[in-house]
Scaffold this motif. Structure first.
Motif, PDB file in Angstrom:
ATOM      1  N   ARG A  21       8.214  48.214  40.926  1.00 21.20           N
ATOM      2  CA  ARG A  21       9.467  47.557  41.465  1.00 21.20           C
ATOM      3  C   ARG A  21      10.720  47.373  40.477  1.00 21.20           C
ATOM      4  NH1 ARG A  21       7.336  43.225  45.553  1.00 21.20           N
ATOM      5  NH2 ARG A  21       6.593  42.295  43.757  1.00 21.20           N
ATOM      6  N   GLU A  22      11.801  47.839  41.009  1.00 18.57           N
ATOM      7  CA  GLU A  22      12.889  47.467  40.031  1.00 18.57           C
ATOM      8  C   GLU A  22      13.330  46.106  40.445  1.00 18.57           C
ATOM      9  OE1 GLU A  22      17.301  49.851  38.791  1.00 18.57           O
ATOM     10  OE2 GLU A  22      16.029  50.382  40.554  1.00 18.57           O
ATOM     11  N   ALA A  23      13.995  45.499  39.406  1.00 22.02           N
ATOM     12  CA  ALA A  23      14.481  44.514  39.431  1.00 22.02           C
ATOM     13  C   ALA A  23      16.099  44.471  40.430  1.00 22.02           C
ATOM     14  CB  ALA A  23      14.986  43.757  38.349  1.00 22.02           C
ATOM     15  N   PRO A  24      16.065  43.480  41.453  1.00 27.07           N
ATOM     16  CA  PRO A  24      16.949  43.709  42.480  1.00 27.07           C
ATOM     17  C   PRO A  24      18.528  43.731  41.797  1.00 27.07           C
ATOM     18  CG  PRO A  24      15.501  41.662  42.784  1.00 27.07           C
ATOM     19  CD  PRO A  24      15.317  42.145  41.878  1.00 27.07           C
ATOM     20  N   ASN A  25      19.209  44.803  42.285  1.00 24.91           N
ATOM     21  CA  ASN A  25      20.654  44.786  41.580  1.00 24.91           C
ATOM     22  C   ASN A  25      21.159  45.809  42.783  1.00 24.91           C
ATOM     23  OD1 ASN A  25      20.800  47.725  40.509  1.00 24.91           O
ATOM     24  ND2 ASN A  25      18.637  47.011  39.679  1.00 24.91           N
ATOM     25  N   ASN A  26      22.517  45.993  42.508  1.00 24.26           N
ATOM     26  CA  ASN A  26      23.377  46.545  43.386  1.00 24.26           C
ATOM     27  C   ASN A  26      24.630  47.307  42.382  1.00 24.26           C
ATOM     28  OD1 ASN A  26      25.373  47.991  45.388  1.00 24.26           O
ATOM     29  ND2 ASN A  26      24.747  46.463  46.835  1.00 24.26           N
ATOM     30  N   LEU A  27      24.391  48.406  41.691  1.00 27.99           N
ATOM     31  CA  LEU A  27      25.206  49.048  40.768  1.00 27.99           C
ATOM     32  C   LEU A  27      26.738  49.315  41.475  1.00 27.99           C
ATOM     33  CD1 LEU A  27      23.275  50.990  38.321  1.00 27.99           C
ATOM     34  CD2 LEU A  27      24.070  48.903  38.031  1.00 27.99           C
ATOM     35  N   GLU A  28      26.432  49.731  42.705  1.00 29.53           N
ATOM     36  CA  GLU A  28      27.733  50.083  43.718  1.00 29.53           C
ATOM     37  C   GLU A  28      28.728  48.844  43.869  1.00 29.53           C
ATOM     38  OE1 GLU A  28      24.736  50.918  44.551  1.00 29.53           O
ATOM     39  OE2 GLU A  28      24.699  53.345  44.106  1.00 29.53           O
ATOM     40  N   ALA A  29      27.893  47.657  44.301  1.00 32.99           N
ATOM     41  CA  ALA A  29      28.915  46.258  44.575  1.00 32.99           C
ATOM     42  C   ALA A  29      29.513  46.226  43.117  1.00 32.99           C
ATOM     43  CB  ALA A  29      27.880  45.236  44.859  1.00 32.99           C
ATOM     44  N   GLU A  30      28.917  46.319  42.136  1.00 33.76           N
ATOM     45  CA  GLU A  30      29.441  45.709  40.722  1.00 33.76           C
ATOM     46  C   GLU A  30      30.636  46.511  40.530  1.00 33.76           C
ATOM     47  OE1 GLU A  30      26.508  45.665  37.749  1.00 33.76           O
ATOM     48  OE2 GLU A  30      24.972  44.267  38.632  1.00 33.76           O
ATOM     49  N   GLN A  31      30.459  47.939  40.668  1.00 33.84           N
ATOM     50  CA  GLN A  31      31.316  48.756  40.486  1.00 33.84           C
ATOM     51  C   GLN A  31      32.685  48.581  41.368  1.00 33.84           C
ATOM     52  OE1 GLN A  31      29.227  52.442  41.364  1.00 33.84           O
ATOM     53  NE2 GLN A  31      29.047  53.022  39.091  1.00 33.84           N
ATOM     54  N   ALA A  32      32.567  48.312  42.584  1.00 35.17           N
ATOM     55  CA  ALA A  32      33.616  48.095  43.692  1.00 35.17           C
ATOM     56  C   ALA A  32      34.184  46.886  43.104  1.00 35.17           C
ATOM     57  CB  ALA A  32      33.000  47.829  45.150  1.00 35.17           C
ATOM     58  N   LEU A  33      33.488  45.707  42.676  1.00 32.55           N
ATOM     59  CA  LEU A  33      34.278  44.591  42.239  1.00 32.55           C
ATOM     60  C   LEU A  33      35.172  44.784  41.095  1.00 32.55           C
ATOM     61  CD1 LEU A  33      34.453  41.553  42.362  1.00 32.55           C
ATOM     62  CD2 LEU A  33      32.529  41.238  41.122  1.00 32.55           C
ATOM     63  N   LEU A  34      34.305  45.395  40.172  1.00 32.87           N
ATOM     64  CA  LEU A  34      35.222  45.625  38.905  1.00 32.87           C
ATOM     65  C   LEU A  34      36.542  46.530  39.361  1.00 32.87           C
ATOM     66  CD1 LEU A  34      32.381  46.474  36.482  1.00 32.87           C
ATOM     67  CD2 LEU A  34      33.879  44.115  36.516  1.00 32.87           C
ATOM     68  N   GLY A  35      36.202  47.431  40.032  1.00 33.65           N
ATOM     69  CA  GLY A  35      37.552  48.158  40.559  1.00 33.65           C
ATOM     70  C   GLY A  35      38.623  47.623  41.110  1.00 33.65           C
ATOM     71  N   ALA A  36      38.101  46.661  42.133  1.00 28.81           N
ATOM     72  CA  ALA A  36      39.000  45.669  42.686  1.00 28.81           C
ATOM     73  C   ALA A  36      39.899  44.870  41.544  1.00 28.81           C
ATOM     74  CB  ALA A  36      38.408  44.989  43.862  1.00 28.81           C
ATOM     75  N   ILE A  37      39.174  44.529  40.620  1.00 26.88           N
ATOM     76  CA  ILE A  37      39.794  43.375  39.654  1.00 26.88           C
ATOM     77  C   ILE A  37      40.844  44.454  38.810  1.00 26.88           C
ATOM     78  CG2 ILE A  37      39.305  42.091  37.541  1.00 26.88           C
ATOM     79  CD1 ILE A  37      36.765  41.212  38.742  1.00 26.88           C
ATOM     80  N   LEU A  38      40.461  45.692  38.496  1.00 29.92           N
ATOM     81  CA  LEU A  38      41.180  46.322  37.515  1.00 29.92           C
ATOM     82  C   LEU A  38      42.557  46.703  38.293  1.00 29.92           C
ATOM     83  CD1 LEU A  38      38.588  48.794  35.772  1.00 29.92           C
ATOM     84  CD2 LEU A  38      39.966  46.822  34.852  1.00 29.92           C
ATOM     85  N   VAL A  39      42.461  46.868  39.685  1.00 28.58           N
ATOM     86  CA  VAL A  39      43.572  47.253  40.680  1.00 28.58           C
ATOM     87  C   VAL A  39      44.638  46.067  41.078  1.00 28.58           C
ATOM     88  CG1 VAL A  39      44.536  48.386  42.868  1.00 28.58           C
ATOM     89  CG2 VAL A  39      42.578  49.365  41.609  1.00 28.58           C
ATOM     90  N   ASN A  40      44.026  44.894  41.268  1.00 24.35           N
ATOM     91  CA  ASN A  40      44.662  43.823  41.410  1.00 24.35           C
ATOM     92  C   ASN A  40      43.832  42.550  40.774  1.00 24.35           C
ATOM     93  OD1 ASN A  40      45.830  41.538  42.460  1.00 24.35           O
ATOM     94  ND2 ASN A  40      46.175  42.378  44.460  1.00 24.35           N
ATOM     95  N   ASN A  41      44.402  42.037  39.713  1.00 27.91           N
ATOM     96  CA  ASN A  41      44.111  40.879  38.947  1.00 27.91           C
ATOM     97  C   ASN A  41      43.644  39.623  39.587  1.00 27.91           C
ATOM     98  OD1 ASN A  41      45.459  41.644  35.554  1.00 27.91           O
ATOM     99  ND2 ASN A  41      43.858  42.838  36.769  1.00 27.91           N
ATOM    100  N   ASP A  42      44.312  39.447  40.774  1.00 33.86           N
ATOM    101  CA  ASP A  42      44.088  38.279  41.568  1.00 33.86           C
ATOM    102  C   ASP A  42      42.726  38.271  42.184  1.00 33.86           C
ATOM    103  OD1 ASP A  42      46.571  37.317  41.311  1.00 33.86           O
ATOM    104  OD2 ASP A  42      47.367  38.012  43.182  1.00 33.86           O
ATOM    105  N   ALA A  43      41.972  39.454  42.229  1.00 38.22           N
ATOM    106  CA  ALA A  43      40.600  39.397  42.723  1.00 38.22           C
ATOM    107  C   ALA A  43      39.757  38.934  41.839  1.00 38.22           C
ATOM    108  CB  ALA A  43      39.993  40.874  42.814  1.00 38.22           C
ATOM    109  N   TYR A  44      40.068  38.801  40.324  1.00 38.67           N
ATOM    110  CA  TYR A  44      39.202  38.099  39.545  1.00 38.67           C
ATOM    111  C   TYR A  44      38.968  36.514  39.912  1.00 38.67           C
ATOM    112  CZ  TYR A  44      37.705  35.763  35.145  1.00 38.67           C
ATOM    113  OH  TYR A  44      36.966  35.217  34.172  1.00 38.67           O
ATOM    114  N   TYR A  45      40.199  35.910  40.347  1.00 40.46           N
ATOM    115  CA  TYR A  45      40.281  34.505  40.678  1.00 40.46           C
ATOM    116  C   TYR A  45      39.429  34.296  41.789  1.00 40.46           C
ATOM    117  CZ  TYR A  45      43.307  33.708  36.759  1.00 40.46           C
ATOM    118  OH  TYR A  45      44.159  33.846  35.619  1.00 40.46           O
ATOM    119  N   ARG A  46      39.141  35.118  42.673  1.00 44.04           N
ATOM    120  CA  ARG A  46      38.428  35.021  43.866  1.00 44.04           C
ATOM    121  C   ARG A  46      36.654  34.706  43.555  1.00 44.04           C
ATOM    122  NH1 ARG A  46      41.033  37.591  49.249  1.00 44.04           N
ATOM    123  NH2 ARG A  46      43.221  37.041  48.502  1.00 44.04           N
ATOM    124  N   VAL A  47      36.575  35.284  42.456  1.00 44.70           N
ATOM    125  CA  VAL A  47      35.019  35.037  42.083  1.00 44.70           C
ATOM    126  C   VAL A  47      34.724  34.410  40.659  1.00 44.70           C
ATOM    127  CG1 VAL A  47      34.296  37.151  43.317  1.00 44.70           C
ATOM    128  CG2 VAL A  47      35.025  37.344  40.955  1.00 44.70           C
TER     129      VAL A  47
END
Length: 500
Positions: A21-47
């Motif tokens: 059993r692999e440890a719980p993770n979601n690489l797609e969610a991590e990629q989506a969040l990082l992408g949102a931050i790189l496009v609009n830095n305001d996303a960083y302050y939301r998290v």
């Protein structure tokens, strides 16, 4: 097939897949969040208030998130071009370089609206991974049954780790970056600027004491010591009630409450019952002598004052635990529970010498006291609350002509003096002068005694013998023994501070 051969039979491919059993993770969610931050830095302050780099599962994603955060907090633009200079841009991620990977993250970015949802999903998965680690450790230690960790010790350790995880989202302690430490220091200064009285700590309700100490500082161990009859329990009770009565909650962004002024107080009364403590506090608040309350020797008007006071006191967040001989481990577990269930801003322990250590009963009392004071200091840091611990003084004080206490008078003193951030001594000269009254009022010394008694009557000294954050010295207070109440001196002719 016998039992031995069944145990040793090889695991087939299907079984291996089933058991892994692999440890719980979601690489797609991590990629989506990082992408949102790189496009609009305001996303960083939301998290950023709840999501830390350690919560991301993929090491590269952690590094990208950390670098992006540093750049954004400096007021600069974080995008694939500015970030790649801080990463090994030629390093491969699968079949592409890190620079190309950053560009693809930004190219596939989703709406900033989803950033917080992705952040929460990543955070929850990180908590699950931490829970799995704690759970695995619990199971492994329980199977191994090590001698140095009996079951009770394992329960306390698991409870501590779960508490830290619930409070902070991580339990590993670890190093904290200097940037975070500086941010915390600035936040503390800002809070002091806004708080009543501009104190960096929690107000004791006694202004002359606050003026010298800056209030009770979070995570400090404050030892309050004195000989019997000096009023150390009275002072601790006064401070505890003042803090609880001044409590003003403030709702945080996550729905939890934080004290804007005052605070929630936990009081461990190992010597007196909760009724005795309550009687003292009612006496102090209503100015009806506690001995009269106990005897029922009160008028109807006084009784009405007591009832009105008790109704007001029911709303005060002061919680009393009257278990005698409590161990440091039990005390810690109950304090954690109180913080989770009701909140906690200050802890009072009356008193150290009535506690027991966590280990086996030791003949070496000094060693046991060391264990207790070290445990209290660690608990203060863990819960981020000031702990006021009362302590007895040795009888050596009584044999000296000058009865003013010194650090060396602390019983089993080495560890108490060492672990304490602040050491306060309560000293009432009136107590000793009163006992020197000449039997014959026509004695020539009687007038001299009377003058001395007039000088010291109704006063008390709180001697600050040690303070890591400020000066030592003596604070003069008024003491009304019939109401067991310490207050600031009203007479301006008295000097409030005496420098040492």
């Amino acid at each position: 097939m016998n039992d031995a051969s069944r145990k040793l039979s090889p695991i087939g491919k299907d079984q291996a897949d089933q058991h892994y059993r692999e440890a719980p993770n979601n690489l797609e969610a991590e990629q989506a969040l990082l992408g949102a931050i790189l496009v609009n830095n305001d996303a960083y302050y939301r998290v950023s208030d709840f999501l830390k780099p350690v919560h991301l599962h993929e090491p590269l994603h952690r590094k990208i998130y950390e670098v992006a955060g540093d750049i954004i907090r400096m007021g600069k633009m974080a995008n694939p071009v500015t970030i790649k200079t801080f990463l090994k841009a030629d390093e491969k991620v699968g079949d592409v370089t890190v620079a190309t990977y950053l560009a693809r993250l930004a190219g596939a970015a989703v709406s900033i609206i989803n950033a917080e949802d992705y952040g929460r999903a990543i955070y929850d998965l990180a908590l699950r991974r931490s829970l799995i680690t704690i759970g695995e450790d619990m199971v492994n230690i329980a199977y191994d049954a090590p001698l140095d960790m009996p079951p009770q010790g394992q329960i306390e350790d698991a409870e501590r780790r779960l508490f830290e995880l619930a409070e902070t989202g991580r339990y590993d302690g670890g190093f904290q970056s200097f940037n975070d430490a500086v941010a915390l220091a600035i936040d503390m200064a800002g809070a002091a600027f806004e708080r009543d009285g501009s104190l960096s700590g929690i107000s004791t309700g006694i202004h002359s004491l606050d003026g010298r100490m800056g209030g009770l500082q979070r995570s400090d161990l404050i030892v309050l010591a004195g000989r019997p009859g000096m009023g150390k329990t009275s002072l601790a009770t006064n401070i505890a009630y003042n803090i609880a009565a001044a409590y003003e909650p403030e709702v945080q962004a996550d729905g939890s409450f934080k004290a804007r002024n005052g605070g929630v107080v936990g009081f461990y009364s190992l010597e007196m019952s909760s009724e005795q403590l309550a009687t003292r506090i009612i006496s102090e608040q209503t100015e009806v002598s506690s001995s009269k309350i106990r005897r029922g020797d009160i008028s109807e008007a006084e009784f009405e004052k007591l009832v009105a006071c008790s109704q007001m006191m029911q709303k005060v967040p002061l919680y009393i635990d009257q278990t005698g001989g409590i161990s440091i481990a039990q005390l810690s577990a109950r304090a954690r529970r109180l913080k989770r269930q009701r909140g906690l801003d200050c802890l009072v322990v009356d008193y150290i010498q009535l506690m027991t250590g966590s280990g086996k009963s030791s003949d070496n009392r000094v060693q046991e006291i060391t264990q207790i004071t070290t445990g209290l200091k660690a608990l203060g840091k863990e819960l981020n609350v000031p702990i006021i611990a009362l302590s007895q003084l040795s009888r050596g004080v009584e044999s000296r002509e000058d009865k003013r206490p010194q650090l060396s008078d602390l019983r089993e003193s080495g560890s108490i003096e060492q672990d304490a951030d602040v050491v306060l001594f309560v000293f009432r000269e009136e107590y000793y002068v009163k006992n020197l009254e000449p039997r014959d009022e026509f004695d020539p010394k009687y007038e001299e005694w009377k003058m001395k008694m007039e000088q010291v009557k109704g006063t008390a000294d709180v001697i600050i013998a040690k303070q890591r954050h400020g000066p030592t010295g003596t604070v003069k207070l008024a003491f009304q023994s019939e109401f067991t109440r310490f207050t600031d001196l009203a007479d301006p002719s008295f000097t409030q501070y005496e420098e040492h």
